[in-house]
Design a protein around this motif. Structure first.
Motif, PDB file in Angstrom:
ATOM      1  N   LYS A 198       0.828  -1.201   0.000  1.00  0.00           N
ATOM      2  CA  LYS A 198       0.000   0.000   0.000  1.00  0.00           C
ATOM      3  C   LYS A 198       0.863   1.251   0.000  1.00  0.00           C
ATOM      4  O   LYS A 198       0.596   2.196  -0.702  1.00  0.00           O
ATOM      5  CB  LYS A 198      -0.873   0.033   1.259  1.00  0.00           C
ATOM      6  CG  LYS A 198      -2.308  -0.237   1.007  1.00  0.00           C
ATOM      7  CD  LYS A 198      -3.077   0.030   2.272  1.00  0.00           C
ATOM      8  CE  LYS A 198      -4.342  -0.780   2.268  1.00  0.00           C
ATOM      9  NZ  LYS A 198      -5.079  -0.636   3.503  1.00  0.00           N
TER      10      LYS A 198
ATOM     11  N   ALA B 248       1.070   4.363  -2.694  1.00  0.00           N
ATOM     12  CA  ALA B 248       0.298   5.384  -1.992  1.00  0.00           C
ATOM     13  C   ALA B 248      -0.003   6.605  -2.844  1.00  0.00           C
ATOM     14  O   ALA B 248       0.655   7.614  -2.771  1.00  0.00           O
ATOM     15  CB  ALA B 248       1.010   5.817  -0.717  1.00  0.00           C
TER      16      ALA B 248
ATOM     17  N   ASP C 253      -1.618   6.248   5.211  1.00  0.00           N
ATOM     18  CA  ASP C 253      -2.830   5.486   4.933  1.00  0.00           C
ATOM     19  C   ASP C 253      -3.959   5.665   5.937  1.00  0.00           C
ATOM     20  O   ASP C 253      -4.799   4.786   6.095  1.00  0.00           O
ATOM     21  CB  ASP C 253      -2.522   3.989   4.800  1.00  0.00           C
ATOM     22  CG  ASP C 253      -1.612   3.681   3.635  1.00  0.00           C
ATOM     23  OD1 ASP C 253      -1.708   4.389   2.616  1.00  0.00           O
ATOM     24  OD2 ASP C 253      -0.812   2.744   3.757  1.00  0.00           O
TER      25      ASP C 253
END
Length: 188
Positions: free
Chosen positions: A80, A84, A146
């Motif tokens: 992730k 990003a 995140d």
């Protein structure tokens, strides 16, 4: 009555497992991520998934299961972060090709590409420093760490619309700064 006893037994198994594995599991996770906060988030995800299993007693090797889930969460988090929202920092040329995205995602070991990547990230970090602290925090937390905008609003005890507005101003500023860099790259 039987369901109540079953639920109590499950709860006791969960409490016992957390007590027995927390320290080891945190150490395992922490050795593979950059910050304590990341390790804590992953550990919390593991405990959440474990506590939501319908039958925790059916797992033959609880320790193995916990470490496997933790390893999977670490991998998910690292993937992730690499992806990003790099597209938010990019610009398309006249043909629709995303310039920064192709540079940043390149595995090319070419010295020029690596130099451009370093320059981009340096410029991004400099541009972030120019933002008011609250805008900078919202952008970093959302894009690089995140966190959802709602999580940030809750953390800062702010209205979600305020957080969205801060993010918008940060993105507008960063796009302006990165556009200049983009034009410099094109003219070279």
């Amino acid at each position: 009555m039987y369901d109540g006893m079953e639920a109590m037994a499950k709860q006791q198994t969960i409490i016992s497992t957390i007590s027995n594995y927390s320290r080891q599991l945190f150490g395992f996770i922490r050795s593979r991520v950059k910050t304590n906060e990341d390790a804590e988030d992953i550990l919390q995800d593991v405990w959440y998934q474990f506590s939501n299993l319908p039958a925790v007693d059916d797992i033959n090797n609880i320790g193995g299961w916990l470490f496997r889930v933790a390893r999977n969460r670490i991998i998910d988090k690292s993937r992730k972060k690499k992806d990003a929202l790099i597209d938010d920092y990019s610009y398309e040329d006249d043909e629709g090709t995303s310039f920064f995205s192709s540079i940043l995602r390149s595995d090319d070991e070419d010295a020029e590409t690596q130099s451009m990547q370093r320059l981009f990230w340096d410029e991004l970090m400099d541009a972030l420093q120019e933002l008011p602290e609250k805008q900078q925090n919202v952008f970093v937390w959302n894009e690089l760490e995140d966190m959802t905008l709602q999580e940030i609003a809750d953390r800062e005890n702010e209205n979600i619309k305020t957080i969205i507005s801060r993010k918008r101003y940060a993105v507008l500023h960063l796009r302006t700064r990165l556009e200049t860099l983009y034009n410099d790259f094109l003219n070279n």
